[in-house]
Enzyme design. Structure first.
Site, mmCIF file in Angstrom:
data_model
loop_
_atom_site.group_PDB
_atom_site.id
_atom_site.type_symbol
_atom_site.label_atom_id
_atom_site.label_comp_id
_atom_site.label_asym_id
_atom_site.label_seq_id
_atom_site.Cartn_x
_atom_site.Cartn_y
_atom_site.Cartn_z
ATOM 1 C CG ASN A 139 -37.846 23.844 62.543
ATOM 2 O OD1 ASN A 139 -38.862 23.347 62.283
ATOM 3 N ND2 ASN A 139 -37.407 23.957 63.751
ATOM 4 C CE LYS A 154 -37.602 29.016 65.375
ATOM 5 N NZ LYS A 154 -37.854 28.305 66.547
ATOM 6 C CG ASP A 198 -38.413 16.758 66.423
ATOM 7 O OD1 ASP A 198 -37.474 16.626 67.147
ATOM 8 O OD2 ASP A 198 -38.841 17.688 66.053
ATOM 9 C CG MET A 242 -41.006 30.974 82.126
ATOM 10 S SD MET A 242 -42.318 30.555 83.137
ATOM 11 C CE MET A 242 -42.604 28.937 82.703
ATOM 12 C CB ILE A 273 -38.050 27.299 80.092
ATOM 13 C CG1 ILE A 273 -39.156 28.336 79.277
ATOM 14 C CG2 ILE A 273 -38.529 27.061 81.549
ATOM 15 C CD1 ILE A 273 -40.802 27.666 79.368
#
Ligand code: ADP
Length: 366
Positions: free
Chosen positions: A9, A16, A141, A274, A319
């Site tokens: 990826n 990755k 994707d 986050m 998240i």
């Protein structure tokens, strides 16, 4: 020697990777990444059953990083390589075994995803040179979203623009497929169901899934549309961009704001992360989280409207999987929607397994 499948990826600031047995089980033999920091590249390796390793490497670009990855894989025989490709344009609607014509078709799509496709294409070229006998497959994707109805695939623009590829493509499709695969193996009945898959990570999207198929999605022509993200704006009135252009900002400046300077980072002025915002007491951090939640409720309401109802939201991504209070706030905001049997819509939380989904495509292409 067992044969292995390498899943790659390649993003703009990281690669990755995961190594699986080419056949049989789906536990990774090794996972890892190369990340570029400001001054150096860092290789992370997590072999199954052995100690993790982190080291700086001399890899100024993607091909050099792939060579370092190949060296780290040692003498394992790589029989297959699966590449996550962010954008497949209008024509790649299923995984594609890679040959020269597929590579040329991908080159032609670079204007649709200039920040992502060049790295992925570089990765394909490098791995073809490193593993000339391996079967290579591109997994897209956008593919999961390709069959959604025209109403949710088109903008309100003249038809020739749709024909020229100006469409709501949608992204995070591999993640959606992996979630649906997981639900399927759990015996969840997809036929007749109205779901929203909320992939909330650094990039964020929501996808309405009806009867197990994509119906509509929050991301559009690019990965900018829809929800508030780590550094991306999400939905913005195109009039703002016209205003900036008239005021003399360049395309590159606008791109930098919308992709890297907006979202949670832009709103908070602190971080795109986050966890850091949740730990912060500043009004700006609170405001950023409040906007994130509000826009998620808006978007889920809109998507529920496209399906005429909502049974469950499936949360995934860093998240979505971990921020329990934030999930509860989103669900509370959607309590007005009629869910199944007159109840509120339900909530599910699942881990997305994109590498595994690419592995399935790779093995299926045999
Ligand atoms: P990417 O889209 O880059 O794959 P991830 O899916 O890993 O990113 O999501 C990263 C986001 O998840 C970050 O904003 C991070 O702060 C958030 N996150 C991870 N763990 C938690 C947690 N326990 N609570 C809140 N947010 C979390």
């Amino acid at each position: 020697m067992t044969q292995a499948a390498l899943i790659l990826n390649a993003g703009s600031s990281s690669i990755k990777f995961a190594l699986f047995p080419a056949e049989g089980g789906d536990a990774p033999l090794l996972t890892g990444s190369v990340e570029w920091r400001t001054d150096r590249a860092v290789l992370h390796l997590a072999p199954a059953g052995a100690a993790r390793e982190i080291r700086a490497i001399d890899a100024p670009d993607h091909p050099a990083a792939l060579e370092a990855i190949a060296a780290a894989l040692g003498d394992r025989q790589i029989a297959m390589v699966g590449h996550r490709i962010v954008h497949g344009g209008p024509d790649f609607t299923a995984p594609a075994p890679i040959d020269d014509s597929v590579l040329s078709a991908l080159e032609a799509l670079v204007p649709l995803a200039p920040l992502h496709l060049p790295q992925a294409i570089g990765g394909i070229r490098a791995t073809r040179a490193l593993y000339p006998n391996a079967r290579q497959v591109a997994v897209f994707d956008t593919a999961f979203h390709a069959e959604k109805p025209w109403l949710h695939n088109a903008f309100a623009l003249p038809g020739e623009m749709y024909d020229a590829g100006i469409r709501r493509y949608g992204f995070h499709g591999i993640s959606c497929q992996s979630i649906l695969r997981t639900l399927g193996t759990e015996g969840f009945e997809l036929a007749g169901s109205k779901l929203i898959i909320a992939h909330l990570g650094n990039g964020c999207s929501m996808t309405a899934v009806r009867d197990g198929r994509c119906h509509a999605t929050s991301m559009g022509f690019s990965t900018l549309d829809g929800l508030v993200m780590g550094t991306r704006s999400g939905r913005i009135d195109p009039g703002v961009i016209l205003h900036w252009l008239r005021a003399g900002k360049t395309g590159a400046e606008i791109e930098r704001i919308l992709y890297y300077g907006a979202g949670l980072l832009g709103l908070s002025g602190i971080s795109n992360d986050m966890r850091e915002l949740e730990a912060s007491e500043t009004p700006e951090a609170r405001g950023a989280i409040d906007m994130f939640v509000a826009r998620a409720i808006e978007e889920a309401s809109r998507l529920a409207g496209t399906m005429g109802g909502l049974d469950h939201i499936v949360f995934c991504g860093g998240i979505g999987e971990n921020a329990a209070e934030l999930r509860d706030r989103i669900m509370e905001g959607l309590a007005f929607l009629p869910g199944p049997n007159g109840q509120r819509p339900g909530m599910l939380v699942r881990a997305t397994r994109e590498e595994h989904e690419i592995l399935c495509a790779l093995r299926g292409a045999a």
